[in-house]
Design a protein around this motif. Structure first.
Motif, PDB file in Angstrom:
ATOM      1  N   GLY A  62      25.094 -13.157  -0.472  1.00 39.36           N
ATOM      2  CA  GLY A  62      24.227 -13.306  -1.335  1.00 39.36           C
ATOM      3  C   GLY A  62      24.594 -13.143  -2.995  1.00 39.36           C
ATOM      4  O   GLY A  62      23.535 -13.159  -3.900  1.00 39.36           O
ATOM      5  N   ALA A  63      25.988 -12.996  -3.271  1.00 39.47           N
ATOM      6  CA  ALA A  63      26.230 -13.198  -4.486  1.00 39.47           C
ATOM      7  C   ALA A  63      26.181 -14.372  -5.287  1.00 39.47           C
ATOM      8  O   ALA A  63      26.136 -15.739  -4.547  1.00 39.47           O
ATOM      9  N   ALA A  64      25.565 -14.290  -6.450  1.00 39.74           N
ATOM     10  CA  ALA A  64      25.321 -15.623  -7.378  1.00 39.74           C
ATOM     11  C   ALA A  64      26.605 -16.417  -7.626  1.00 39.74           C
ATOM     12  O   ALA A  64      26.453 -17.457  -8.221  1.00 39.74           O
ATOM     13  N   GLY A  65      27.787 -15.518  -7.916  1.00 35.56           N
ATOM     14  CA  GLY A  65      28.814 -16.449  -8.136  1.00 35.56           C
ATOM     15  C   GLY A  65      30.253 -15.178  -8.097  1.00 35.56           C
ATOM     16  O   GLY A  65      30.154 -14.300  -7.643  1.00 35.56           O
ATOM     17  N   ASN A  90      34.178  -0.442  -0.915  1.00 33.20           N
ATOM     18  CA  ASN A  90      34.487  -2.023  -0.960  1.00 33.20           C
ATOM     19  C   ASN A  90      33.035  -2.739  -1.687  1.00 33.20           C
ATOM     20  O   ASN A  90      32.213  -2.424  -1.431  1.00 33.20           O
ATOM     21  N   GLY A  91      33.512  -3.591  -2.712  1.00 34.44           N
ATOM     22  CA  GLY A  91      32.489  -4.310  -3.419  1.00 34.44           C
ATOM     23  C   GLY A  91      31.683  -5.102  -2.604  1.00 34.44           C
ATOM     24  O   GLY A  91      30.321  -5.303  -2.861  1.00 34.44           O
ATOM     25  N   LEU A  92      32.194  -5.659  -1.553  1.00 32.50           N
ATOM     26  CA  LEU A  92      31.188  -6.453  -0.554  1.00 32.50           C
ATOM     27  C   LEU A  92      30.201  -5.547   0.058  1.00 32.50           C
ATOM     28  O   LEU A  92      28.998  -5.847   0.487  1.00 32.50           O
ATOM     29  N   ASP A  93      30.570  -4.312   0.373  1.00 29.92           N
ATOM     30  CA  ASP A  93      29.681  -3.200   1.105  1.00 29.92           C
ATOM     31  C   ASP A  93      28.587  -2.968   0.008  1.00 29.92           C
ATOM     32  O   ASP A  93      27.328  -2.598   0.192  1.00 29.92           O
ATOM     33  N   SER A 123      17.140  -5.024  -3.523  1.00 31.98           N
ATOM     34  CA  SER A 123      16.693  -6.407  -4.256  1.00 31.98           C
ATOM     35  C   SER A 123      17.474  -7.446  -4.098  1.00 31.98           C
ATOM     36  O   SER A 123      18.219  -7.603  -4.867  1.00 31.98           O
ATOM     37  N   ALA A 124      16.999  -8.418  -3.403  1.00 30.87           N
ATOM     38  CA  ALA A 124      17.769  -9.760  -3.105  1.00 30.87           C
ATOM     39  C   ALA A 124      17.614 -10.557  -4.337  1.00 30.87           C
ATOM     40  O   ALA A 124      18.312 -11.429  -4.426  1.00 30.87           O
ATOM     41  N   SER A 125      16.591 -10.440  -5.234  1.00 29.26           N
ATOM     42  CA  SER A 125      16.405 -11.189  -6.455  1.00 29.26           C
ATOM     43  C   SER A 125      17.340 -10.937  -7.465  1.00 29.26           C
ATOM     44  O   SER A 125      17.466 -11.706  -8.640  1.00 29.26           O
ATOM     45  N   ILE A 126      18.195  -9.932  -7.527  1.00 25.36           N
ATOM     46  CA  ILE A 126      19.026  -9.336  -8.611  1.00 25.36           C
ATOM     47  C   ILE A 126      20.332 -10.189  -8.419  1.00 25.36           C
ATOM     48  O   ILE A 126      20.978 -10.132  -7.479  1.00 25.36           O
ATOM     49  N   PRO A 127      20.515 -11.230  -9.324  1.00 20.37           N
ATOM     50  CA  PRO A 127      21.925 -11.827  -9.101  1.00 20.37           C
ATOM     51  C   PRO A 127      23.044 -10.730  -9.287  1.00 20.37           C
ATOM     52  O   PRO A 127      23.101 -10.087 -10.067  1.00 20.37           O
ATOM     53  N   VAL A 128      24.285 -11.046  -8.464  1.00 20.35           N
ATOM     54  CA  VAL A 128      25.262 -10.261  -8.462  1.00 20.35           C
ATOM     55  C   VAL A 128      26.637 -11.214  -8.807  1.00 20.35           C
ATOM     56  O   VAL A 128      26.846 -12.058  -7.891  1.00 20.35           O
ATOM     57  N   LEU A 129      27.344 -10.998  -9.670  1.00 23.40           N
ATOM     58  CA  LEU A 129      28.577 -11.832  -9.915  1.00 23.40           C
ATOM     59  C   LEU A 129      29.809 -11.009  -9.414  1.00 23.40           C
ATOM     60  O   LEU A 129      30.037  -9.778  -9.869  1.00 23.40           O
ATOM     61  N   GLN A 141      24.492  -3.500   0.207  1.00 20.98           N
ATOM     62  CA  GLN A 141      23.204  -2.389  -0.158  1.00 20.98           C
ATOM     63  C   GLN A 141      22.245  -3.175  -1.352  1.00 20.98           C
ATOM     64  O   GLN A 141      21.261  -2.954  -1.303  1.00 20.98           O
ATOM     65  N   VAL A 142      22.804  -3.689  -2.389  1.00 19.19           N
ATOM     66  CA  VAL A 142      22.123  -4.263  -3.332  1.00 19.19           C
ATOM     67  C   VAL A 142      21.016  -5.450  -2.980  1.00 19.19           C
ATOM     68  O   VAL A 142      19.975  -5.107  -3.237  1.00 19.19           O
ATOM     69  N   MET A 143      21.505  -6.010  -2.025  1.00 15.13           N
ATOM     70  CA  MET A 143      20.579  -7.352  -1.606  1.00 15.13           C
ATOM     71  C   MET A 143      19.769  -6.574  -0.756  1.00 15.13           C
ATOM     72  O   MET A 143      18.512  -7.183  -0.511  1.00 15.13           O
TER      73      MET A 143
END
Length: 124
Positions: free
Chosen positions: A97-100, A61-64, A73-79, A68-70
């Motif tokens: 935490g997604a940027a968009g 699942n992309g939300l999972d 590194s919470a500073s990397i934007p994820v669309l 893990q990405v956050m």
């Protein structure tokens, strides 16, 4: 050169996004599974400056993956990208935490502009 990681199990979508974003001078990494995407992210943690992530992947699942990405590194934007428009999924992605959030199909020129803005905001 900023690296963008694309995680989408649709090879055609990966190809189209790669070609569109390469024209902006970005280095593109593509993964067609969640596990492959997480491995590429981990191996290129210092170089990846933005992630385009499909919510619905064959193996995860992309939300999972977003979670893990956050954590790394919470500073990397994820669309987040999806072919299914759902306000609850969009809100959950933003809350995690997604940027968009983008609903497929989307305008490639608009995507390139959004990517440019996010990378500029994150001073890449």
């Amino acid at each position: 050169m900023a690296s963008i990681l694309i995680i989408d199990d649709d090879e055609g979508m990966c190809w189209a996004l790669e070609k569109s974003l390469q024209s902006g001078g970005y280095r593109i990494l593509t993964a067609t599974s969640g596990r492959e995407g997480l491995a590429l992210f981990t191996d290129n943690l210092d170089d990846v400056k933005l992630i385009l992530l499909d919510v619905s992947l064959n193996d995860m699942n992309g939300l999972d993956i977003l979670k893990q990405v956050m954590q790394k590194s919470a500073s990397i934007p994820v669309l987040i990208m999806t072919g299914y428009s759902s306000m609850s999924v969009a809100l959950e992605a933003i809350n995690r935490g997604a940027a968009g959030y983008l609903t497929k199909p989307f305008d490639m020129a608009g995507l390139r502009e959004k990517v440019s803005v996010l990378l500029t905001e994150n001073q890449v």
